[in-house]
Enzyme design. Structure first.
Site: not given
Ligand code: CO
Length: 227
Positions: A102, A99, A45, A47, A43
């Site tokens: 999400c 994750h 993302d 993080r 992803c």
């Molecule tokens: Co995500």
């Protein structure tokens, strides 16, 4: 340039100097070739950074990231990176890494309207609808976690069914596809055990992994999990 951006350049110079001190010739070696053993499909993302989570250095993991780690059979961007990783770099492992927490998966689950991305997240709504038999019986938190896992498993299936992996296995190439999930809350990766090592292993591995998503929450697999 703003101070914030200047800081990034300052960090970069410090990092490059440290790498060069600790491993003389590091950048010279990498500038001529990359030989990663791993491809990471994750992803976007912020993080979930592939290298830091796995302790891998530049040159060790080939990365493709998009919103909610989706692999669509008509996405030339994803397919091109998979092809380059498998056919040119000859990676040994391709891991799809989702994750928990999400926001893309959460939006798909709720049918929230975001904008253009709704069309992208529609693929995850397909996953949601396909596994409604598992998801409908769960509370909100469990349902969100389960859909994050189911999405990874479905994307492993998609990667395994691309012409790139199909052809690689027909050639006898040694490459394995994995499905993992990362916990934002504890920083740990979990193997969803949807490992695919060749054409013959796809369906059994998929069915086992789907059944496990259900049984780990309800104690028994639901009918659609094992069909
Ligand atoms: Co995500």
């Amino acid at each position: 340039m703003s101070k914030q951006l200047n800081d990034l350049f300052a960090h970069n110079r410090r990092w490059a100097a440290e790498m060069q001190t600790n491993q003389p010739g590091f950048f010279t070696r990498l500038s001529t070739q990359q030989t990663p053993k791993y491809m990471w499909i994750g992803c976007s993302d912020s993080r979930v950074p592939a290298n830091q989570i796995t302790g891998l250095e530049p040159g060790e993991v080939f990365v493709h990231r998009n919103v909610a780690n989706v692999v669509v059979h008509s996405d030339l961007n994803a397919l091109s990176t998979v092809q380059f990783a498998v056919e040119r770099l000859k990676v040994s492992h391709v891991m799809v890494v989702g994750h928990y927490g999400c926001s893309g998966v959460q939006a798909a689950l709720e049918g929230a309207r975001i904008g253009l991305a709704d069309n992208w997240l529609r693929h995850i709504q397909d996953v949601r609808d396909r596994h409604s038999g598992i998801l409908d019986g769960l509370d909100a938190q469990q349902r969100a976690d389960a859909l994050c896992e189911l999405n990874v498993i479905e994307q492993v299936l998609n990667v395994s069914q691309t012409t790139v992996l199909q052809d690689a296995w027909l050639r006898g190439q040694d490459v394995t596809v994995h499905g993992w999930i990362y916990g934002l809350h504890d920083g740990l990766l979990k193997d969803l055990k949807v490992t695919v090592e060749g054409n013959l292993a796809i369906e059994a591995s998929y069915a086992r992994a789907i059944a496990s998503v259900s049984s780990s929450r309800t104690g028994s697999p639901t009918p659609d999990a094992i069909s």
